[in-house]
Every structure is written in structure tokens, then in C-alpha cells.
Write an enzyme that holds these catalytic residues in place. Structure first.
Site, PDB file in Angstrom:
ATOM      1  NE  ARG A  60      -4.314  -1.337   1.893  1.00  0.00           N
ATOM      2  CZ  ARG A  60      -5.636  -1.004   2.611  1.00  0.00           C
ATOM      3  NH1 ARG A  60      -5.553   0.020   3.442  1.00  0.00           N
ATOM      4  NH2 ARG A  60      -6.680  -1.586   2.508  1.00  0.00           N
ATOM      5  CB  VAL A  61       3.142   2.936   2.041  1.00  0.00           C
ATOM      6  CG1 VAL A  61       4.245   4.115   1.909  1.00  0.00           C
ATOM      7  CG2 VAL A  61       1.922   3.313   3.009  1.00  0.00           C
ATOM      8  CE  LYS A 134       0.821  22.444  -8.648  1.00  0.00           C
ATOM      9  NZ  LYS A 134       0.456  22.537  -7.175  1.00  0.00           N
ATOM     10  CG  HIS A 273     -38.225  10.324 -37.407  1.00  0.00           C
ATOM     11  ND1 HIS A 273     -38.964  11.065 -38.668  1.00  0.00           N
ATOM     12  CD2 HIS A 273     -37.329   9.758 -38.330  1.00  0.00           C
ATOM     13  CE1 HIS A 273     -38.474  11.021 -39.979  1.00  0.00           C
ATOM     14  NE2 HIS A 273     -37.196   9.968 -39.605  1.00  0.00           N
TER      15      HIS A 273
END
Length: 517
Positions: A60-61, A134, A273
Site C-alpha cells: 500500500r505504501v 502538474k 423518428h
């Protein structure tokens, strides 16, 4: 130059990494991607070696570390940024190749648990993507394997990736992460059983195909699929023959399918239509087809036909004798398909689960200038317990059966809408008029023109909303209508009831209207 590679979708990643190595680009990698590269003989630095911190908490990390994000976010044009990196002994990362944990594939699996779905929410991946994007002026960030060749060509030709390409890649990142987060939010909303309209609405769809044009040739168009386990919608259709579906084909066919899903018995819906022009139900599909065709042999020309049973050779032979744009059915006899394929432009679709209704909490969206109006779909037909006979004469069992048939049809006729029917066959349909009496008169006139002067005699009539005046009853009596089904609720209901009693017409109120604007 350094590249960080961490991907769930490993399509083309070994080939890309080999090219990077030949270009002298140093590779940093994580977990399964690192192992894949190592097995392929491609040199790479494991992320824990870079950070000096081991992967933990079952992975997870691993990339959530200042050494990674400082290397991504440092602006090369700012001397103070570069001085801080030097002081901290951190090197820049110039290329990021990341795609995310397969959350969509996970939630689409049968029997997936909430814990399994949540475990497949990526944290480090989106964080790296956002950091790199970024700082797009300095970092090229790739989420789509389809862009590998693009960046390779620029690296080989110019020794760098252009600013324009980096900006393009930045846009794709935020589209990708927005889609990813929206899928998660949508899954959690459904998992909680939350059917409220949210304060902010974000939705995500994936493109199925680009189209040549929209409603008109000067409009751009594309077809998108809603993400999730949904069956029985046109997005699941398997095209077996014919030209590519157009924008209008899809729009009109969807309307026909919505109506078809109201029926369990063998039924054929012809649509033109966006409005039904002929609907028939019977004990077998050939008889149902014959009813739908005979209901309006003119308007069906160039129309859409949808069927809720396998198309037989006998039905296909008659379908092939007229010009149709689209046919949709759950299946086709082998001979039937051969007959229909003889018409090379006829779009023939197979749709398993054609009878499956829509989720009653699905959204119906209408774009307006500067905004969006949203509602849940019109999933109800009527509450049987609310049916109320308001006239002296009670409808016969046969009339009531035909009234329910007509009520199903008129639900999908554009307002103001009127439908008349007999023996589970539409006889006339009056759609989209600006007042109800015009819709009624149009319905009777078309029935007389297409079938005969006494076509409406003995029919029942369904109106999608209440009668504002008794003029519709007057017109119904002149046409020979014997029973009427409508929502009721007008301040002048008593005028219509009185007129029905005068003429011996039975009238039933449903208490539920079906505007379709």
C-alpha cells in the site's frame, strides 16, 4: 534522463522499456512491473532502493515518498527548486509511465466483495500521475499504452518530448484520474443503496465508437457506454450485418427497446423518428410481426423494428421485402439471418437479455443550455390497485386487456400522445402535438387513412395525460372508441366523465401520467 514505470496493464511495457534502455534512459520501477522487467533482462532500479524505504503494508505504501514526488514536482526553470533538490540529494524524474489498479475490471467480476473492490482503489498511482501532470512542462506522463509509440518517436527524433505532447499527455492524465475516481464514487453510491440525486453529479462513460456525424451532417457525434454491469441495452448489441449505426439509428432504436421491455409476451415494435408507429403482441412472433406491420405499413418504411423473440425465417422473409434501417432481436434462425444478410445495408443486431428492464434508479439526462436536468427513468407503468373506473359503464375484460396494452404504448409516445388499440395491436398513434385534441384527431385520421374509415370502431384509447376538456371524448365517440384509459386529475374531469356516460364509453383513471417531452 530517468523514467518511473509502474503499470497494472503491462501491454507493450517490456518493448517500451527496452527502447528506453537503448536511448540511455534510466528506469525506476515498482513491484510486479519491476519483476517483469527483471525477468526480461531489462535493468531497473527498484523503488525502495531509490527511496531507501521498503515497500510496506502489503504494497500500500511504496511511491508515497518525498524523493519520488520532489523529483516529479521540481520546476527545472526555478533555480531555488533545483538548489533544494541538490541539497536534499534528490534527482529529477523526467518520464512517468503509470496506469492504475484495475478497479473497473474488479467491480465487473461476478461475486466481487466490497473489501476486494476497496483494495483495488489505487492511491500511489493517481498521486504520482497528478504530481507529474502538474509539472507537465518538465515531466512527460503517460497513462495510455497507445501513446508509447508517440513519445518514442519524439525521443528518437528530437532527444526530448515536445511541450505540446506533454500538455496533451497532461490532459489525458486528468481525464483518466477523473474517470477512475468517478467509477469509485459511483460504485460506493450503489454499494450503499443511495438513490438520492447528489449535490454534485459526476458521471463517466467510455467511448464505443466515433460516428460519421450526429443528428445532422454538420454535427459531431460519438457513442459512449455507461460503465457497470448492465445487460439488455443497445451498448451490448452484437451487429451481425449492415452499415455502422448512426446517431439517429441509436436514438430511435433505444426508444423502441424501452417500449419493447414493457412486454413479456411475443411482441414486435416498429419505430420511426423516436415514436412507435406499429406495435403488436400475440402468441407467436409471426402473428405479432403481422400486427405491427399492418398497423402502419407506410411509416414502417425506413424504420426500426425490435423483437423480443427469435426471428424466424418466415418473419425475416417479410421483413426483407420492405426497407428497414435496423432490426434488433435476441436471436435469429440460421435461415432468417441468411435472408436478412442478403440486404447488405440492413443493420441487424443480436441483443441477448433484450427483455431485461432498466434499473429503476437509472438516470434520464437532458442537456439544457448552461446546465443539465436529471431525473430517474420512468420505470413504472401503473399501480393496478389505483385503477379506478369513473364511469357508469365498467369496461369488459377484453377492453381492459386492450387498455393496458395501449397504456404501455402511449407511455413511449411523445406528448401530447394518444394511442388507440384493439386485440393487442395499435390501430392509430398521435404523437407530439401541442394540444390533446389535435393528437386525438391525428390518431383517428391516420387510422382511417392507413386501415380504413372504420378502423377506430371498437378500439380503446390511451392518453398519456389527462383530458383538459371533453372534446377528446366527443372525438373518440365519433371515431367509435368504446373505452378510454387516462391518468385523470384535470379540474374538468367531471366534464369528460359526464360525456363518457352520455355516450356509453367506459373510462378508467390510472392516477399516473407519462409525459414524454
Amino acid at each position: 534522463m530517468r523514467a518511473l514505470i509502474s503499470v497494472s496493464d503491462k501491454t507493450g511495457i517490456v518493448e517500451l522499456a527496452k527502447e528506453f534502455t537503448e536511448l540511455g534512459i534510466e528506469i525506476i520501477s515498482t513491484g510486479g512491473t519491476y519483476n517483469k522487467l527483471k525477468e526480461s533482462g531489462i535493468p531497473a532500479i527498484e523503488i525502495s532502493e531509490l527511496t531507501g524505504f521498503p515497500e510496506c503494508l502489503d504494497g500500500r505504501v511504496k511511491t508515497l515518498h518525498p524523493i519520488v514526488h520532489a523529483g516529479l514536482l521540481a520546476m527545472r526553470s526555478k533555480p531555488e527548486h533545483m538548489k533544494q533538490l541538490e541539497d536534499l540529494n534528490i534527482e529529477t524524474i523526467d518520464i512517468v509511465i503509470v496506469n492504475l489498479y484495475p478497479f473497473k475490471a474488479t467491480i465487473l467480476k461476478d461475486g466481487v466483495t466490497r473489501d476486494e473492490a476497496v483494495e483495488n482503489i489505487d492511491i500511489g498511482g493517481p498521486t504520482m500521475l497528478r504530481s507529474a501532470a502538474k509539472n507537465y512542462q518538465d515531466v512527460a506522463v503517460v497513462v495510455d499504452p497507445g501513446d508509447y509509440e508517440k513519445i518514442l518517436q519524439e525521443l528518437k527524433g528530437n532527444k526530448q518530448i515536445s511541450l505540446d505532447t506533454k500538455f496533451y499527455l497532461m490532459q489525458k492524465v486528468f481525464m483518466h484520474t477523473s474517470n477512475y475516481d468517478t467509477m469509485i464514487a459511483d460504485y460506493l453510491k450503489k454499494e450503499r443503496g443511495d438513490h438520492e440525486l447528489p449535490e454534485t453529479l459526476t458521471m463517466t462513460f467510455e467511448k464505443i465508437q466515433d460516428m460519421r456525424y450526429g443528428e445532422n451532417p454538420h454535427q459531431k457525434a460519438a457513442f459512449y457506454r455507461e460503465i457497470g454491469k448492465k445487460t439488455g441495452s443497445l451498448t451490448d448489441g452484437i451487429q451481425l450485418n449492415g452499415k455502422e449505426l448512426s446517431f439517429n439509428n441509436i436514438n430511435d432504436t433505444n426508444g423502441a427497446l424501452e417500449l419493447l421491455k414493457e412486454f413479456n409476451e411475443p411482441t414486435v415494435v416498429a419505430c420511426k423518428h423516436g415514436n412507435p408507429c406499429g406495435v403488436g403482441s400475440d402468441e407467436d412472433i409471426y402473428k405479432a410481426w403481422n400486427k405491427a406491420f399492418q398497423a402502419d405499413k407506410v411509416s414502417i418504411f425506413g424504420g426500426i423494428v425490435v423483437v423480443n423473440r427469435e426471428v424466424t425465417a418466415a418473419v425475416a422473409k417479410e421483413m426483407a421485402e420492405i426497407f428497414l434501417e435496423v432490426i434488433v432481436a435476441p436471436g435469429y434462425e440460421e435461415e432468417a439471418l441468411a435472408i436478412l444478410r442478403s440486404k447488405k445495408n440492413l443493420r441487424v443486431l443480436e441483443l441477448p437479455g433484450i427483455e431485461i428492464p432498466q434499473d429503476e434508479n437509472a438516470y434520464d439526462l437532458k442537456k439544457v443550455n448552461g446546465g443539465l436536468i436529471v431525473q430517474t427513468i420512468d420505470s413504472k407503468l401503473m399501480d393496478e390497485g389505483d385503477l379506478k373506473v369513473v364511469t357508469d359503464r365498467v369496461p369488459t375484460e377484453k377492453e381492459l386487456e386492450d387498455m393496458k396494452f395501449a397504456w404501455r404504448v402511449v407511455k413511449f409516445v411523445k406528448s401530447n400522445g394518444i394511442a388507440i388499440a384493439k386485440d393487442k395491436q395499435t390501430v392509430g398513434i398521435g404523437p407530439g402535438q401541442v394540444n390533446r385534441i389535435w393528437a386525438a384527431n391525428q390518431c383517428f385520421d391516420h387510422a382511417a387513412e392507413l386501415i380504413g374509415p372504420d378502423a377506430a370502431k371498437g378500439c380503446v384509447l390511451a392518453s398519456d395525460a389527462f383530458f383538459p376538456f371533453d372534446d377528446c371524448v366527443e372525438a373518440a365517440y365519433r371515431a367509435g372508441i368504446t373505452a378510454i384509459i387516462q391518468p385523470g386529475g384535470s379540474i374538468r374531469d367531471e366534464d369528460s366523465i359526464r360525456k363518457c356516460n352520455e355516450y356509453g364509453i367506459a373510462m378508467v383513471f390510472t392516477g399516473m401520467r407519462h409525459f414524454k417531452h
